[in-house]
Enzyme design. Structure first.
Site, PDB file in Angstrom:
ATOM      1  N   LYS A  13       0.816  -1.254   0.104  1.00 21.00           N
ATOM      2  CA  LYS A  13       0.002   0.005  -0.132  1.00 21.00           C
ATOM      3  C   LYS A  13       0.758   1.357  -0.034  1.00 21.00           C
ATOM      4  CE  LYS A  13      -2.219  -1.067   3.825  1.00 21.00           C
ATOM      5  NZ  LYS A  13      -1.638  -2.203   4.210  1.00 21.00           N
ATOM      6  N   ARG A  88      -9.789   1.389   8.317  1.00 22.42           N
ATOM      7  CA  ARG A  88      -9.306  -0.035   8.855  1.00 22.42           C
ATOM      8  C   ARG A  88     -10.422  -0.867   9.278  1.00 22.42           C
ATOM      9  NH1 ARG A  88      -3.332   0.822   8.590  1.00 22.42           N
ATOM     10  NH2 ARG A  88      -2.541  -1.343   8.998  1.00 22.42           N
ATOM     11  N   ARG A 127      11.945  -5.551   5.052  1.00 29.25           N
ATOM     12  CA  ARG A 127      11.742  -4.207   4.714  1.00 29.25           C
ATOM     13  C   ARG A 127      12.611  -3.146   5.417  1.00 29.25           C
ATOM     14  NH1 ARG A 127       5.804  -1.780   5.321  1.00 29.25           N
ATOM     15  NH2 ARG A 127       6.090  -2.821   7.444  1.00 29.25           N
ATOM     16  N   ARG A 160      11.107  -1.333  11.064  1.00 25.17           N
ATOM     17  CA  ARG A 160      10.236  -0.936  12.282  1.00 25.17           C
ATOM     18  C   ARG A 160      10.112  -2.070  13.259  1.00 25.17           C
ATOM     19  NH1 ARG A 160       5.076   0.299   8.439  1.00 25.17           N
ATOM     20  NH2 ARG A 160       4.104  -0.783   9.750  1.00 25.17           N
ATOM     21  N   ARG A 171      -0.386  -8.454  13.662  1.00 22.10           N
ATOM     22  CA  ARG A 171      -1.008  -7.597  12.634  1.00 22.10           C
ATOM     23  C   ARG A 171      -1.846  -8.233  11.561  1.00 22.10           C
ATOM     24  NH1 ARG A 171       4.252  -4.862  10.679  1.00 22.10           N
ATOM     25  NH2 ARG A 171       2.885  -3.907   9.207  1.00 22.10           N
TER      26      ARG A 171
HETATM   27  P1  AP5 Z   1       4.767  -1.734   1.984  1.00 19.85           P
HETATM   28  O1  AP5 Z   1       4.630  -0.947   0.619  1.00 19.85           O
HETATM   29  O2  AP5 Z   1       5.568  -0.747   2.937  1.00 19.85           O
HETATM   30  O3  AP5 Z   1       3.421  -2.334   2.267  1.00 19.85           O
HETATM   31  P2  AP5 Z   1       2.390  -1.665   3.352  1.00 19.85           P
HETATM   32  O4  AP5 Z   1       0.911  -2.540   2.588  1.00 19.85           O
HETATM   33  O5  AP5 Z   1       2.087  -0.127   3.134  1.00 19.85           O
HETATM   34  O6  AP5 Z   1       2.712  -2.281   4.666  1.00 19.85           O
HETATM   35  P3  AP5 Z   1       2.516  -1.763   6.059  1.00 19.85           P
HETATM   36  O7  AP5 Z   1       3.136  -2.662   6.855  1.00 19.85           O
HETATM   37  O8  AP5 Z   1       3.195  -0.357   5.902  1.00 19.85           O
HETATM   38  O9  AP5 Z   1       0.990  -1.635   6.317  1.00 19.85           O
HETATM   39  P4  AP5 Z   1       0.313  -1.763   7.737  1.00 19.85           P
HETATM   40  O10 AP5 Z   1      -1.007  -1.399   7.146  1.00 19.85           O
HETATM   41  O11 AP5 Z   1       0.554  -2.895   8.526  1.00 19.85           O
HETATM   42  O12 AP5 Z   1       0.902  -0.696   8.347  1.00 19.85           O
HETATM   43  P5  AP5 Z   1       0.767   1.126   8.658  1.00 19.85           P
HETATM   44  O13 AP5 Z   1       2.065   1.634   8.852  1.00 19.85           O
HETATM   45  O14 AP5 Z   1      -0.413   1.387   7.948  1.00 19.85           O
HETATM   46  O15 AP5 Z   1       5.806  -3.055   1.248  1.00 19.85           O
HETATM   47  C1  AP5 Z   1       6.137  -3.879   2.211  1.00 19.85           C
HETATM   48  C2  AP5 Z   1       7.579  -4.218   1.680  1.00 19.85           C
HETATM   49  O16 AP5 Z   1       7.273  -5.050   0.377  1.00 19.85           O
HETATM   50  C3  AP5 Z   1       8.555  -3.411   1.335  1.00 19.85           C
HETATM   51  O17 AP5 Z   1       9.862  -3.726   1.601  1.00 19.85           O
HETATM   52  C4  AP5 Z   1       8.239  -2.903  -0.174  1.00 19.85           C
HETATM   53  O18 AP5 Z   1       9.661  -2.517  -0.637  1.00 19.85           O
HETATM   54  C5  AP5 Z   1       8.261  -4.462  -0.676  1.00 19.85           C
HETATM   55  N1  AP5 Z   1       7.308  -4.365  -1.697  1.00 19.85           N
HETATM   56  C6  AP5 Z   1       6.319  -3.394  -2.265  1.00 19.85           C
HETATM   57  N2  AP5 Z   1       5.661  -3.835  -3.243  1.00 19.85           N
HETATM   58  C7  AP5 Z   1       6.387  -4.999  -3.919  1.00 19.85           C
HETATM   59  C8  AP5 Z   1       6.231  -5.876  -4.985  1.00 19.85           C
HETATM   60  N3  AP5 Z   1       5.331  -5.749  -5.817  1.00 19.85           N
HETATM   61  N4  AP5 Z   1       7.036  -7.013  -4.988  1.00 19.85           N
HETATM   62  C9  AP5 Z   1       7.968  -7.246  -3.979  1.00 19.85           C
HETATM   63  N5  AP5 Z   1       8.055  -6.501  -2.919  1.00 19.85           N
HETATM   64  C10 AP5 Z   1       7.613  -5.478  -2.700  1.00 19.85           C
HETATM   65  O19 AP5 Z   1       0.262   0.666   9.992  1.00 19.85           O
HETATM   66  C11 AP5 Z   1       1.036   0.454  11.295  1.00 19.85           C
HETATM   67  C12 AP5 Z   1       0.012   0.419  12.514  1.00 19.85           C
HETATM   68  O20 AP5 Z   1      -0.558   1.828  12.846  1.00 19.85           O
HETATM   69  C13 AP5 Z   1      -0.942  -0.506  12.636  1.00 19.85           C
HETATM   70  O21 AP5 Z   1      -0.868  -1.942  13.008  1.00 19.85           O
HETATM   71  C14 AP5 Z   1      -1.869   0.189  13.660  1.00 19.85           C
HETATM   72  O22 AP5 Z   1      -1.350  -0.141  14.814  1.00 19.85           O
HETATM   73  C15 AP5 Z   1      -1.893   1.726  13.382  1.00 19.85           C
HETATM   74  N6  AP5 Z   1      -2.925   2.243  12.284  1.00 19.85           N
HETATM   75  C16 AP5 Z   1      -2.587   2.544  11.074  1.00 19.85           C
HETATM   76  N7  AP5 Z   1      -3.700   3.084  10.473  1.00 19.85           N
HETATM   77  C17 AP5 Z   1      -4.709   2.930  11.297  1.00 19.85           C
HETATM   78  C18 AP5 Z   1      -6.139   2.700  11.293  1.00 19.85           C
HETATM   79  N8  AP5 Z   1      -6.726   3.553  10.172  1.00 19.85           N
HETATM   80  N9  AP5 Z   1      -6.875   2.447  12.255  1.00 19.85           N
HETATM   81  C19 AP5 Z   1      -6.046   2.077  13.463  1.00 19.85           C
HETATM   82  N10 AP5 Z   1      -4.639   1.815  13.771  1.00 19.85           N
HETATM   83  C20 AP5 Z   1      -4.091   2.266  12.578  1.00 19.85           C
END
Ligand code: AP5
Length: 226
Positions: A13, A88, A127, A160, A171
């Site tokens: 994402k 979410r 990552r 992270r 998660r």
């Molecule tokens: P990346 O693009 O970083 O993936 P992502 O889907 O963004 O993963 P996240 O871990 O950031 O998502 P998340 O939803 O768990 O975390 P968030 O920060 O939102 O890609 C991942 C890896 O794969 C990278 O190394 C990249 O280079 C590689 N990659 C990408 N595309 C690829 C491809 N096509 N092929 C191969 N490799 C590839 O949330 C963190 C925390 O915040 C949550 O757990 C929660 O506690 C809180 N939080 C955030 N939003 C909310 C909400 N709306 N409500 C409540 N709590 C929330």
């Protein structure tokens, strides 16, 4: 254009939202990044969010929604946005719809990036993130030119805390229970497109671009949909 990117942790994402926002001239609004920025600055919001993030749980809906609606007031979001990590939960989606409807707006597309669990675990384990600009890298699929240094801004790369294997499992479970039902929510609204998240980063970007109307729609996103 107002786009919601859905998908499990590690689906890509953040990677895709950054590309799409840049190419379409839209704001990239990432709730995880907003929480981490608050944590870096030592704000109350950051401290409150940390407890939930460290155990792979969601930050409460009211806190998260308030933060996003505040972010929408910044000028770069006026022409539209790509939402990454929000909504979410169903209550977050309903709050988003209500806030947009009050301004005569709506979500145009909800794009669900689908990737299997084994690949998600592999992606999160390798990552690295830039501490300054949040650009994600990967040991194998997206390595930086110089280890430990961001190609985009020269910032320091780090791993992270919530990418530790024991938190990743939590998660992914949280996603299945609380976030996966959003696919049905947007499907019923006729706004959902499912995107196969396997393949190279540019391949996935092309599939996302097609789902919102092709390259011309991406290029014209911020001027055509007001
Ligand atoms: P990346 O693009 O970083 O993936 P992502 O889907 O963004 O993963 P996240 O871990 O950031 O998502 P998340 O939803 O768990 O975390 P968030 O920060 O939102 O890609 C991942 C890896 O794969 C990278 O190394 C990249 O280079 C590689 N990659 C990408 N595309 C690829 C491809 N096509 N092929 C191969 N490799 C590839 O949330 C963190 C925390 O915040 C949550 O757990 C929660 O506690 C809180 N939080 C955030 N939003 C909310 C909400 N709306 N409500 C409540 N709590 C929330």
């Amino acid at each position: 254009m107002r786009i919601v990117l859905l998908g499990p942790p590690g689906a890509g994402k953040g990677t895709q939202a950054a590309l799409l926002a840049k190419r379409a001239g839209l704001a990239h609004v990432a709730t995880g990044d907003l929480f981490r920025a608050n944590l870096e600055r030592g704000t109350e919001l950051g401290k409150q969010a940390k407890g939930y993030m460290d155990r792979g749980a969601l930050v409460p809906d009211d806190v998260t929604t308030r933060m996003v609606l505040e972010r929408f007031k910044e000028s770069d979001a006026a022409d539209g946005f790509v939402l990454d990590g929000f909504p979410r939960t169903i209550p977050q989606a309903e709050a988003l719809d209500a806030a947009l409807a009050a301004a005569g707006q709506a979500v145009d597309h909800a794009l669900l990036i689908e990737v299997g669990r084994e690949e998600l675990v592999r992606r999160l384990a390798g990552r690295w993130i830039c501490r300054a600009c949040q650009t994600p890298y990967h040991d194998h699929s997206a390595p930086p030119a110089k280890p430990g240094v961001c190609d985009a801004c020269g910032g320091e790369l780090y791993q992270r805390d919530d990418d530790r294997p024991e938190v990743v499992g939590a998660r992914l479970d949280t996603y299945e229970k609380q976030t996966a039902p959003l696919a049905g929510y947007y499907e019923r609204a006729g706004k959902l497109a499912r995107i196969d998240g396997l393949g190279g980063i540019e391949d996935v970007a092309e599939k996302l671009g097609r789902a919102i109307g092709g390259p011309a729609a991406v290029a014209a996103a911020h001027v055509t949909v007001e």
